[in-house]
Design an enzyme around this catalytic site. Structure first.
Site, PDB file in Angstrom:
ATOM      1  N   GLU A   1       0.829  -1.211   0.000  1.00 60.82           N
ATOM      2  CA  GLU A   1       0.000   0.000   0.000  1.00 60.82           C
ATOM      3  C   GLU A   1       0.864   1.262   0.000  1.00 60.82           C
ATOM      4  O   GLU A   1       0.430   2.319  -0.435  1.00 60.82           O
ATOM      5  CB  GLU A   1      -0.930  -0.012   1.227  1.00 60.82           C
TER       6      GLU A   1
ATOM      7  N   HIS B   1       6.728 -26.277   1.255  1.00 56.14           N
ATOM      8  CA  HIS B   1       5.869 -27.315   0.677  1.00 56.14           C
ATOM      9  C   HIS B   1       4.726 -26.678  -0.094  1.00 56.14           C
ATOM     10  O   HIS B   1       3.674 -27.286  -0.264  1.00 56.14           O
ATOM     11  CB  HIS B   1       5.341 -28.217   1.793  1.00 56.14           C
TER      12      HIS B   1
ATOM     13  N   LYS C   1     -13.262   2.346  -2.110  1.00 57.84           N
ATOM     14  CA  LYS C   1     -14.213   2.699  -1.043  1.00 57.84           C
ATOM     15  C   LYS C   1     -15.334   3.586  -1.604  1.00 57.84           C
ATOM     16  O   LYS C   1     -16.503   3.428  -1.256  1.00 57.84           O
ATOM     17  CB  LYS C   1     -13.501   3.455   0.092  1.00 57.84           C
TER      18      LYS C   1
HETATM   19  O1  PA5 Z   1      -3.167   2.002   5.798  1.00 55.59           O
HETATM   20  C1  PA5 Z   1      -4.247   2.497   5.619  1.00 55.59           C
HETATM   21  O2  PA5 Z   1      -4.428   3.736   5.652  1.00 55.59           O
HETATM   22  C2  PA5 Z   1      -5.476   1.636   5.354  1.00 55.59           C
HETATM   23  O3  PA5 Z   1      -5.148   0.303   5.248  1.00 55.59           O
HETATM   24  C3  PA5 Z   1      -6.498   1.821   6.491  1.00 55.59           C
HETATM   25  O4  PA5 Z   1      -5.900   1.452   7.693  1.00 55.59           O
HETATM   26  C4  PA5 Z   1      -7.750   0.993   6.248  1.00 55.59           C
HETATM   27  O5  PA5 Z   1      -8.303   1.307   5.004  1.00 55.59           O
HETATM   28  C5  PA5 Z   1      -8.771   1.232   7.350  1.00 55.59           C
HETATM   29  O6  PA5 Z   1      -9.062   2.592   7.433  1.00 55.59           O
HETATM   30  P1  PA5 Z   1      -9.782   3.211   8.704  1.00 55.59           P
HETATM   31  O7  PA5 Z   1      -8.874   3.123   9.869  1.00 55.59           O
HETATM   32  O8  PA5 Z   1     -10.072   4.616   8.310  1.00 55.59           O
HETATM   33  O9  PA5 Z   1     -11.021   2.415   8.922  1.00 55.59           O
END
Ligand code: PA5
Length: 450
Positions: free
Chosen positions: A279, A305, A418
């Protein structure tokens, strides 16, 4: 406390030539300087977390430990993976109890009605507290599950009982959950606005559930502080070495990074790392070009494995980072007499000897196959070494992002998904997104089935 051996990423054993590695020197220095400047910025960034006072978090956790046997974390992505990984690492494998004892943790992450119902039916509600964690306060998975739990708690215990069992971790001022928390008078802890989800495990996001479970969060932060000091050093900087070596690999076409701890209790740490690396670094640069270092979660020896065949003989675009976390028990294979003569060499061996032999064997096999490998070594899995590992990988990810020319702290691709989903569920401001999604689904479709 921690070492990183990357000899076998570099020539003559590994795919990175001396020239390529040397050529990255100036970018590496710039990334390290950017890290130091970032760590000196006003406000709270992930780099500040090891130094913060955690008394409020400890006090809230004490309250939970005193009253409840179970704590359910409702969150997803950066709001759950770090806590989940550290809980797995620092509690006993099956009984899920930490050294100090405390609440047993459970994680409600997915939009999976049967999983949610199953957990709520399993747990004794009167002995269970819930920690809803969402920085934005609008995440569908988290808020959907939260409303289910809220309804059940209100029905079973009334408003006061609901308030006693629910703690929220969210932005201190903004977002829909923050408004609800203020309206309903829920106990809450802040996610600092300058700390992104996947870098937030050392805030209340991870620390509250971990402390409630009995993890020594001060030891975690001590380990993280040691990694922070090292990441600020101009030389012998482990995070910078990790970032530089992996950027060199990416630029040599070795884009896939297999994260492979040889410890069952670190299998969730692989998942946490995968999110962090993917990410943060899989991005479009401002000039439109794309970069995609691809992490792959594995665990040794289980994946010997499973995925190892691909790593050995598939395309030469993979490198493997092992984590050797030392022995965790003195269990031995007992003497077994003449029961199986071809395996007599196993009798009397500790499981750590088996583990070491397998790790060394796979490492040698991959090097012979021309794959670059590296190893992070921890003397043992403890709160301190895990704090150091987490912070090291976060710092390395930030530095790798800057070296690759991407912004490591945003996730525009995730945001798009989202918005489509909110639009499809009827949110008026995202109606255009819903129309675009529906357009893709209409017209002639090629399908097959049976
Ligand atoms: O790293 C990030 O920003 C995302 O993975 C968020 O943690 C994830 O989308 C969850 O978001 P939120 O904490 O707003 O629910």
């Amino acid at each position: 406390m921690l070492s990183f051996d990357f000899t076998d990423l570099l020539a003559p054993h590994g795919p990175v030539s001396a020239d390529r590695y040397a050529a990255l020197g100036a970018r590496a220095t710039a990334a390290q300087q950017q890290f130091s400047a970032f760590a000196a910025e006003e406000g709270i960034r992930f780099t500040h977390l090891p130094l913060l006072d955690v008394s409020d978090i400890e006090a809230a956790a004490e309250g939970l430990r005193a009253e409840f046997d179970h704590l359910v974390v409702i969150g997803i992505g950066g709001s759950s993976l770090g806590g989940r990984a550290l809980y797995q690492a620092l509690s006993t494998p099956r009984g899920r109890k930490t050294e100090r004892g405390g609440c047993k943790l459970w994680f409600l992450e997915n939009v999976d009605g049967s999983d949610i119902e199953d957990l709520l039916d399993l747990l004794p509600l009167d002995r269970t507290a819930f920690n809803v964690i969402t920085k934005s306060g609008t995440t569908i998975e988290t808020m959907g599950s939260f409303f289910v739990v809220r309804e059940r708690l209100l029905a079973a215990f009334g408003e006061e009982g609901y308030r006693a069992r629910m703690v929220a971790t969210t932005d201190p001022a903004a977002g829909e959950l923050r408004k609800l928390v203020d309206r309903e008078g829920l106990t809450s802890l802040p996610v600092p606005p300058g700390v992104g989800g996947r870098f937030s495990v050392l805030t209340a996001v991870g620390l509250l559930p971990l402390a409630a479970a009995g993890v020594d969060i001060r030891a975690l932060l001590r380990g993280a502080a040691a990694a922070r000091a090292n990441a600020l050093a101009p030389s012998d900087n482990v995070a910078l070495d990790f970032a530089r070596a992996h950027v060199a690999l990416v630029e040599a076409g070795v884009t896939d990074l297999v994260f492979m701890p040889y410890a069952q209790v670190l299998s969730d740490t692989s998942l946490w790392f995968v999110q962090l690396w993917a990410e943060s670094l899989g991005k479009q640069r401002p000039n439109g070009s794309r970069v995609g270092p691809t992490p792959i979660a594995a665990v040794g020896a289980v994946d010997q494995h499973s995925q190892l065949q691909l790593f050995m003989e598939g395309p030469a675009n993979k490198t493997v980072c092992f984590v050797d976390a030392g022995p965790n028990s003195s269990l031995r294979v007992p003497a077994f007499g003449d029961a199986c003569p071809p395996l007599a060499h196993l009798a009397g061996r500790t499981f750590d000897e088996l583990r070491q032999a397998e790790l060394r064997g796979v490492r040698a096999g991959l090097i012979e196959a021309g794959r670059g490998v590296s190893t992070i070594t921890l003397p043992a899995v403890t709160a301190e070494t895990m704090g150091a590992l987490i912070f090291l990988l976060e710092s390395a990810t930030a530095m790798a992002g800057w070296m690759l020319g991407v912004e490591p702290f945003d996730q525009p691709g995730v945001e798009a998904g989202k918005r489509f989903a909110h639009g499809l569920l009827g949110q008026a401001s995202y109606a255009g997104w819903a129309e675009r999604a529906q357009a893709f689904e209409s017209g002639d479709r090629k399908t097959s089935g049976f």
